[in-house]
Design a protein around this motif. Structure first.
Motif, PDB file in Angstrom:
ATOM      1  N   GLY A 136       0.777  -1.235   0.000  1.00 54.01           N
ATOM      2  CA  GLY A 136       0.000   0.000   0.000  1.00 54.01           C
ATOM      3  C   GLY A 136       0.805   1.280   0.000  1.00 54.01           C
ATOM      4  N   ARG A 137       2.157   1.172  -0.089  1.00 50.33           N
ATOM      5  CA  ARG A 137       2.963   2.401  -0.124  1.00 50.33           C
ATOM      6  C   ARG A 137       2.809   3.134  -1.448  1.00 50.33           C
ATOM      7  NH1 ARG A 137       6.717   3.951   3.271  1.00 50.33           N
ATOM      8  NH2 ARG A 137       7.945   4.917   1.608  1.00 50.33           N
ATOM      9  N   GLY A 138       2.659   2.385  -2.537  1.00 56.56           N
ATOM     10  CA  GLY A 138       2.483   3.027  -3.829  1.00 56.56           C
ATOM     11  C   GLY A 138       3.367   2.449  -4.903  1.00 56.56           C
ATOM     12  N   ILE A 139       3.478   3.158  -6.024  1.00 53.82           N
ATOM     13  CA  ILE A 139       4.114   2.599  -7.207  1.00 53.82           C
ATOM     14  C   ILE A 139       4.747   3.690  -8.068  1.00 53.82           C
ATOM     15  CG2 ILE A 139       1.990   2.771  -8.571  1.00 53.82           C
ATOM     16  CD1 ILE A 139       2.753   0.014  -9.802  1.00 53.82           C
ATOM     17  N   VAL A 140       5.810   3.312  -8.764  1.00 55.36           N
ATOM     18  CA  VAL A 140       6.380   4.123  -9.849  1.00 55.36           C
ATOM     19  C   VAL A 140       6.040   3.393 -11.141  1.00 55.36           C
ATOM     20  CG1 VAL A 140       8.425   5.126 -10.894  1.00 55.36           C
ATOM     21  CG2 VAL A 140       8.273   4.926  -8.401  1.00 55.36           C
ATOM     22  N   ALA A 141       5.281   4.031 -12.010  1.00 57.51           N
ATOM     23  CA  ALA A 141       4.911   3.441 -13.297  1.00 57.51           C
ATOM     24  C   ALA A 141       5.538   4.267 -14.403  1.00 57.51           C
ATOM     25  CB  ALA A 141       3.398   3.404 -13.452  1.00 57.51           C
ATOM     26  N   GLU A 142       6.185   3.593 -15.334  1.00 56.61           N
ATOM     27  CA  GLU A 142       6.830   4.343 -16.410  1.00 56.61           C
ATOM     28  C   GLU A 142       6.412   3.812 -17.772  1.00 56.61           C
ATOM     29  OE1 GLU A 142       9.309   3.053 -18.514  1.00 56.61           O
ATOM     30  OE2 GLU A 142      10.219   1.390 -17.420  1.00 56.61           O
ATOM     31  N   GLY A 143       6.338   4.739 -18.731  1.00 61.37           N
ATOM     32  CA  GLY A 143       5.948   4.384 -20.082  1.00 61.37           C
ATOM     33  C   GLY A 143       5.734   5.623 -20.923  1.00 61.37           C
ATOM     34  N   ARG A 144       5.202   5.436 -22.116  1.00 62.84           N
ATOM     35  CA  ARG A 144       5.113   6.550 -23.049  1.00 62.84           C
ATOM     36  C   ARG A 144       3.891   7.431 -22.871  1.00 62.84           C
ATOM     37  NH1 ARG A 144       8.547   6.066 -27.550  1.00 62.84           N
ATOM     38  NH2 ARG A 144       9.808   4.189 -27.458  1.00 62.84           N
ATOM     39  N   ASP A 145       2.846   6.933 -22.239  1.00 65.02           N
ATOM     40  CA  ASP A 145       1.650   7.764 -22.071  1.00 65.02           C
ATOM     41  C   ASP A 145       1.127   7.699 -20.636  1.00 65.02           C
ATOM     42  OD1 ASP A 145       0.770   5.197 -22.082  1.00 65.02           O
ATOM     43  OD2 ASP A 145      -0.661   5.422 -23.736  1.00 65.02           O
ATOM     44  N   ILE A 146       2.009   7.400 -19.714  1.00 67.18           N
ATOM     45  CA  ILE A 146       1.610   7.234 -18.322  1.00 67.18           C
ATOM     46  C   ILE A 146       1.127   8.553 -17.726  1.00 67.18           C
ATOM     47  CG2 ILE A 146       2.436   6.652 -16.014  1.00 67.18           C
ATOM     48  CD1 ILE A 146       1.988   4.276 -17.818  1.00 67.18           C
ATOM     49  N   THR A 147       1.841   9.631 -18.003  1.00 66.96           N
ATOM     50  CA  THR A 147       1.511  10.909 -17.354  1.00 66.96           C
ATOM     51  C   THR A 147       0.253  11.552 -17.914  1.00 66.96           C
ATOM     52  OG1 THR A 147       2.867  12.224 -18.881  1.00 66.96           O
ATOM     53  CG2 THR A 147       3.958  11.362 -16.905  1.00 66.96           C
ATOM     54  N   THR A 148      -0.136  11.177 -19.140  1.00 61.92           N
ATOM     55  CA  THR A 148      -1.235  11.876 -19.797  1.00 61.92           C
ATOM     56  C   THR A 148      -2.509  11.054 -19.919  1.00 61.92           C
ATOM     57  OG1 THR A 148      -0.331  11.173 -21.933  1.00 61.92           O
ATOM     58  CG2 THR A 148       0.284  13.375 -21.135  1.00 61.92           C
ATOM     59  N   VAL A 149      -2.377   9.733 -20.069  1.00 59.17           N
ATOM     60  CA  VAL A 149      -3.541   8.893 -20.348  1.00 59.17           C
ATOM     61  C   VAL A 149      -3.788   7.854 -19.259  1.00 59.17           C
ATOM     62  CG1 VAL A 149      -4.609   7.308 -21.998  1.00 59.17           C
ATOM     63  CG2 VAL A 149      -3.199   9.196 -22.831  1.00 59.17           C
ATOM     64  N   VAL A 150      -2.742   7.117 -18.894  1.00 59.69           N
ATOM     65  CA  VAL A 150      -2.920   6.021 -17.935  1.00 59.69           C
ATOM     66  C   VAL A 150      -3.110   6.540 -16.518  1.00 59.69           C
ATOM     67  CG1 VAL A 150      -1.885   3.943 -16.944  1.00 59.69           C
ATOM     68  CG2 VAL A 150      -1.605   4.439 -19.383  1.00 59.69           C
ATOM     69  N   ALA A 151      -2.244   7.460 -16.110  1.00 60.06           N
ATOM     70  CA  ALA A 151      -2.300   7.962 -14.729  1.00 60.06           C
ATOM     71  C   ALA A 151      -2.189   9.483 -14.684  1.00 60.06           C
ATOM     72  CB  ALA A 151      -1.182   7.327 -13.896  1.00 60.06           C
ATOM     73  N   PRO A 152      -3.131  10.182 -15.325  1.00 61.05           N
ATOM     74  CA  PRO A 152      -3.061  11.645 -15.316  1.00 61.05           C
ATOM     75  C   PRO A 152      -3.296  12.244 -13.934  1.00 61.05           C
ATOM     76  CG  PRO A 152      -5.144  10.914 -16.240  1.00 61.05           C
ATOM     77  CD  PRO A 152      -4.301   9.685 -16.065  1.00 61.05           C
ATOM     78  N   ASP A 153      -3.814  11.427 -13.007  1.00 64.67           N
ATOM     79  CA  ASP A 153      -4.061  11.905 -11.650  1.00 64.67           C
ATOM     80  C   ASP A 153      -3.009  11.406 -10.664  1.00 64.67           C
ATOM     81  OD1 ASP A 153      -4.782   9.266 -11.885  1.00 64.67           O
ATOM     82  OD2 ASP A 153      -6.650   9.443 -10.759  1.00 64.67           O
ATOM     83  N   ALA A 154      -1.861  10.930 -11.176  1.00 65.62           N
ATOM     84  CA  ALA A 154      -0.783  10.480 -10.288  1.00 65.62           C
ATOM     85  C   ALA A 154      -0.321  11.631  -9.403  1.00 65.62           C
ATOM     86  CB  ALA A 154       0.390   9.943 -11.106  1.00 65.62           C
ATOM     87  N   ASP A 155       0.173  11.298  -8.212  1.00 61.54           N
ATOM     88  CA  ASP A 155       0.638  12.328  -7.285  1.00 61.54           C
ATOM     89  C   ASP A 155       1.810  13.113  -7.851  1.00 61.54           C
ATOM     90  OD1 ASP A 155      -1.122  11.620  -5.045  1.00 61.54           O
ATOM     91  OD2 ASP A 155       0.041   9.761  -4.993  1.00 61.54           O
ATOM     92  N   VAL A 156       2.688  12.418  -8.578  1.00 60.29           N
ATOM     93  CA  VAL A 156       3.858  13.057  -9.191  1.00 60.29           C
ATOM     94  C   VAL A 156       3.944  12.587 -10.626  1.00 60.29           C
ATOM     95  CG1 VAL A 156       6.335  13.463  -9.030  1.00 60.29           C
ATOM     96  CG2 VAL A 156       5.037  12.909  -6.955  1.00 60.29           C
TER      97      VAL A 156
END
Length: 249
Positions: A141-161
């Motif tokens: 439950g601490r969280g995750i770092v997700a990386e990829g080509r559209d992570i910041t805009t489509v997959v996880a636009p509401d990510a904390d960072v």
């Protein structure tokens, strides 16, 4: 979960999304950040590579986009979220090395640009990200770092960072050449040029990963070494997700 977490004062659960072009260092930097913070790590690029390998092994014609999407929806994929030793298995078989082969690299864009495939893999990615913000996942439950080509805009636009990790074309080609060929001499860099730039060009037809969207912090690593890049990424995380002191009533 490994006990490599630092004392960086960030709130949890914490979701971090890292975007960027080929050779920018997304994978290595994201793994280091996840290790530092005791978070899970998701390589979405590995998911697309695994899907490509699965389509090849199933004998599906790349030109039959509906059949490709159907094969991917049925794909028995399991990814290990350990940033120290991330794993990829198809039907119970370890394919972490096979998905990095040049045979897969040459055709991965044919799967990655299939919009129905992208919809399915994005669904899986969101499910994994959401799972790591609740007790019971790899990170507890601490969280995750997700990386990829559209992570910041489509997959996880509401990510904390959200971070767009980029670098000059020259730097990216040299890094990918070192990673794949073990050297960054002129011949090796030239050999990698088409592979790296073609993949970016193909994928840019279905997603934007070269320009930071609103709220996404750009980190240019052209003049930074690996440790400096990781430190800069952790500073971005610390500023965006630091533990705020409780306010007095």
């Amino acid at each position: 979960m490994t006990d490599t977490a630092t004392d960086l004062p960030v709130r949890t659960p914490l979701s971090i999304a890292v975007d960027g072009p080929s050779g920018s260092g997304k994978s290595s930097v994201s793994k280091a950040v996840a290790r530092s913070l005791g978070l899970a790590y998701l390589d979405t690029g590995a998911m697309y590579r695994a899907a490509t390998l699965w389509v090849v092994r199933e004998g599906v014609d790349f030109d039959d986009q509906s059949a490709v999407a159907a094969a991917v929806r049925a794909m028995p994929l399991v990814q290990t979220l350990d940033p120290v030793d991330p794993g990829v298995a198809l039907a119970g078989q370890d394919v972490a090395e096979a998905i990095r082969s040049e045979d897969v690299t040459r055709v991965v864009s044919r799967v990655a640009t299939n919009l129905d495939v992208r919809a399915e893999l994005r669904r899986r990615q969101r499910e994994i990200i959401d799972g790591e913000t609740r007790p019971g996942g790899y990170s507890a439950g601490r969280g995750i770092v997700a990386e990829g080509r559209d992570i910041t805009t489509v997959v996880a636009p509401d990510a904390d960072v959200r971070i767009l990790l980029t670098a000059s074309e020259e730097s990216r080609l040299a890094r990918r050449s070192l990673e794949v060929r073990g050297t960054a001499d002129a011949e090796s860099v030239a050999a990698m040029r088409d592979q790296v730039l073609r993949r970016d060009r193909d994928d840019s037809t279905v997603t934007e990963f070269t320009v930071a969207a609103d709220g996404v912090v750009t980190l240019d690593s052209s003049d930074l070494d690996f440790d400096q890049t990781v430190a800069a990424a952790l500073q971005i995380v610390s500023r965006a997700a630091h533990v705020r002191p409780a306010t007095k009533a």
